[in-house]
Every structure is written in C-alpha cells, then in structure tokens.
Design an enzyme around this catalytic site. Structure first.
Site, short mmCIF file in Angstrom:
data_model
loop_
_atom_site.label_atom_id
_atom_site.label_comp_id
_atom_site.label_asym_id
_atom_site.label_seq_id
_atom_site.Cartn_x
_atom_site.Cartn_y
_atom_site.Cartn_z
N ASP A 18 0.73 -1.47 -0.11
CA ASP A 18 -0.12 0.06 -0.11
C ASP A 18 0.83 1.25 0.01
O ASP A 18 0.63 2.00 -0.87
CB ASP A 18 -0.83 0.03 1.26
CG ASP A 18 -1.91 -0.94 1.17
OD1 ASP A 18 -2.38 -1.58 0.06
OD2 ASP A 18 -2.34 -1.72 2.29
N ARG A 98 -0.91 1.08 16.39
CA ARG A 98 -1.50 2.24 15.65
C ARG A 98 -1.46 3.47 16.32
O ARG A 98 -0.88 4.26 15.72
CB ARG A 98 -2.81 1.91 15.05
CG ARG A 98 -2.92 0.90 13.82
CD ARG A 98 -1.80 0.95 12.93
NE ARG A 98 -1.79 -0.07 11.93
CZ ARG A 98 -0.85 -0.90 11.45
NH1 ARG A 98 0.32 -0.88 12.09
NH2 ARG A 98 -1.01 -1.63 10.68
N ASP A 127 -7.76 0.05 10.94
CA ASP A 127 -6.57 0.99 11.13
C ASP A 127 -6.76 2.47 10.65
O ASP A 127 -6.36 3.23 11.36
CB ASP A 127 -5.41 0.25 10.31
CG ASP A 127 -4.87 -0.86 11.23
OD1 ASP A 127 -5.13 -0.97 12.18
OD2 ASP A 127 -3.90 -1.66 10.54
N SER A 179 -2.40 -10.21 3.14
CA SER A 179 -2.17 -9.10 3.94
C SER A 179 -1.76 -9.15 5.43
O SER A 179 -2.28 -9.85 6.14
CB SER A 179 -3.52 -8.05 3.86
OG SER A 179 -3.40 -7.07 4.73
#
Length: 405
Positions: A18, A98, A127, A179
């Site tokens: 990404d 995060r 996220d 992923s």
C-alpha cells in the site's frame, strides 16, 4: 485545506504494498507535493531493511525511521496486558501499535510544518480509524489523506499492477499476497484462501507461520517457563532480570518453538463487517496467561470480577482506536490500583500449543492452605448453616409467597 494548497505531506510508511505505491500516487495527484515518509519501528525486524533507499527511489524527499519499540511495549502493550484486555480472543497486536505510531507521526508532521498526513489504510478496515483518531488528538486541524478512499484502485492485484508500471520493487507476488501486519507482539494474516471460512489455515506449509511452528511440529516434550512480576509488570524471565521488551522477545522465541499463541477467528470489525484473520502472538499469549494465573492469588473476588468486566470495555477501546480518551485513561488508573500487590512468580508448562499451570507463588497471596485444606483446620463448618439461611432467605420468602398464591 484545498487539494491545490497541499505542498508537503507526511506519510505513514512501511514499505509494504500500500504505502509503496502511495508515494508516487501522492505526487501525481497532489501537484507533485513533497512527501516525507515516516516509519515507526515497533519490532517489524527485517521489514525495515532497505527502506530508505526504496522510499527515496519512489519519490520521498526523506525518510524518518523512529525506534518506538520500548515506548510501544511499556506504554501500550503492558498497560493493555495488565488490564487483561482482549477483543474476541484477539491480543490486539495491530490495535495498540497504531496509536503509538500515529502519535509519532503527528509529532513529525508538526515538526516539518506539513500540510497533511497520509496513511495506507483501506476504507474497509479498522486501522484508518485508529490512525485518524490519534491524528485528531495530536494535530486536530491537519488535513488527512487516505488514498484508498480516493483512488480508482480496487484490489491488491491492481495495486501490484500499479507498482509494476511504476517500477516499484515489491517483496510479495500474487501467489503470496496475504495482507500481513508484523511487530514485536504479533503477526496477522488476512486475505487469499483465508477469506473462505471453510478453508483450514495452512499452518504446516513452509513460510505461512513466521513467529513459530504449528503445534503439530512442536517438540514432543514440554518446556517450562518462569515469569516474575512486580505490580503486574513482567520483570524477569527464567530467573533473569530483563526489560519488558526483552521478556516479550524471549517469550516469542520460546512460545513460537512450542506452537503457542496461534488464533484463527472471525472478528467483528469496527466498520460493521465480519473479517477472518489468523494471528500469531506466542509471547503475548504466555504473558497474558501467567499474569492471569498470578492474579488468582493476589486479587480479592470483587476486584477480580469487576476487573474482568472492565477488561471487555478496555479491549473495545483499544480495538476501536480510542486509546487517547478520558475513559481509557481512567480504566488504566483503575487497573494500576488493582496491580499494587500483583507481585510474584508463575511457572507454566508449554506443550504443543498448550499452556499448563505448573506453580504460582506470591508474598501477597490471599490463598490460605490452612483454611482451604480438606484436612483439619480452624475453619468452623457449622458457621455455614447460618450463612446459607441468610443468603437463601429471599429465595425462601419468594417460595412462601408463591405458595400462598
């Protein structure tokens, strides 16, 4: 801020699929803006190798690599572990990483006087919420760019095509395109064959598990591990004093070798859908188990039961990205109070994915062998008769009333 006015963007950068394509995409779609890449090191190890060269080659003006690993363990992992907080069996490995990364990212954005912060989270995931709630806390007026909510790319295959067209090197291909999110606490696997809940994960396939082995391939003899805690915080592993981070890393090795901490769940995402994931959390699973065992000695019944209730709320707050909120801070204060006497040693026996209690000791133990014994003791068993009469009085009265009717 208007799109045309954005001149400098700070990007949460991992070097994965990404974020690798986001750098050229930002420059193409935001007036050739300056892109400053920021990688937060929370223990993803070799994923950081060659990151600077890759970021610069794809168009970033600079790359910050921030060592957040101690901060992550001490200020996010341990407080969550002390709370006993899970989310539907999930040890929250991505969830509490995060806010740690996002806080550092916002600080760099302020330092660099950036116009915007960008991230590579999809519009389907949790996220995006975790990152952006932290941005709103630390940089409430900054513009947020989420390419997955803007661009025409619709799949990971199309991302790979974009990368190939822009000569961006990738460490994955279409055949190994899970992923993943990796840090020192866990590794997650999503996508591909796991999207069909009828498919058994390929635990025995070489390369699928990265932090350990399948329980089937674990040793045929048990491994014993001892953990010392002070006020709920791990301070020693197998008799050796260590930092919390060192203990987590040590337990990852021991747990991984014994097939500990592999979880396959369909979880309820914050954005409304259900999603299937396989998580590896070998050290974390051991730490949670040992801490919980010690609490059975050191916490009184009412405190333990109330703490278990609040652990659900704590886990939801972490999962939902609400780390920087008054309620999470208040719950942490409650947890810290409960941990004042959670000090002692726990021994566990690890065997083919299982964690078996093998001994627990504490100077603050509320367990009395003299009282609980089946042998002779000073406990007056006749006292139970009066207790039962009083405890059962409402039931007796209700029965008498019902009988009259």
């Amino acid at each position: 801020m208007e799109k045309k006015d954005i001149k400098k963007v700070v990007l949460a950068y991992s070097g994965g699929l990404d974020t690798s394509i986001i750098i050229p995409w930002l420059k193409e779609n935001y007036n050739n803006c300056e892109v400053i890449a920021v990688a937060g090191n929370v223990g993803q190890a070799d994923e950081l190798d060659g990151l600077e060269e890759k970021a610069l080659k794809t168009g970033a003006s600079k790359l910050y690599v921030l060592d957040l690993s101690d901060d992550y363990v001490d200020n996010y992992i341990i407080p969550t572990m002390k709370a006993g907080a899970l989310y539907e069996e999930y040890y929250l490995g991505t969830s509490h990483a995060r806010p740690c990364i996002a806080k550092a990212l916002a600080e760099i954005a302020i330092k660099e006087a950036a116009d915007a912060i960008a991230h590579g989270c999809t519009g389907k995931g949790n996220d995006q919420v975790r990152f952006e709630l932290a941005f709103k806390y630390f940089a409430p007026n900054i513009t947020i760019i989420a390419p997955w909510r803007e661009w025409d790319i619709k799949s990971r295959d199309e991302e790979i095509e974009y990368a190939e067209a822009h000569n961006i090197p990738l460490k994955i291909n279409r055949e190994t395109n899970y992923s993943k999110d990796k840090n020192l606490w866990h590794l997650s696997h999503e996508g591909m064959d796991l999207e069909d809940t009828g498919n058994e994960p390929q635990y025995e396939k070489e390369g699928f598990l990265e932090m350990g082995v399948s329980p089937i391939n674990a040793p045929d003899k048990p491994t014993y591990v001892e953990l010392d805690f002070e006020k709920g915080i791990p301070v020693a592993l197998n008799g050796k004093k260590m930092s919390a981070k060192e203990i987590v890393l040590g337990l990852n090795k021991i747990g991984g070798e014994n097939g500990i901490g592999i979880v396959d769940i369909v979880e309820n995402r914050l954005v409304g859908m259900k999603c299937r994931g396989v998580y590896e959390t070998p050290g974390g699973a051991i730490l949670y188990k040992a801490h919980s065992v010690l609490e059975t000695l050191c916490l009184d019944k009412m405190t333990m039961h109330e703490k278990q209730k609040l652990a659900i709320t704590f886990g939801e707050l972490v999962y939902n990205g609400q780390w920087f909120t008054p309620l999470r801070e208040a719950l942490s204060a409650f947890v810290d109070k409960t941990q004042e006497k959670v000090t002692g040693k726990v021994r566990l026996k690890l065997y083919k994915g299982n964690m078996i209690n093998a001994g627990v000791w504490s100077d603050y133990s509320l367990y009395s062998e003299e009282i609980a014994t089946f042998g002779e003791s000073d406990y007056n068993q006749k006292d139970a008769e009066g207790f039962i009469n009083l405890f059962g009085l409402p039931i007796k009265v209700q029965a008498l009333v019902d009988g009259k009717k």
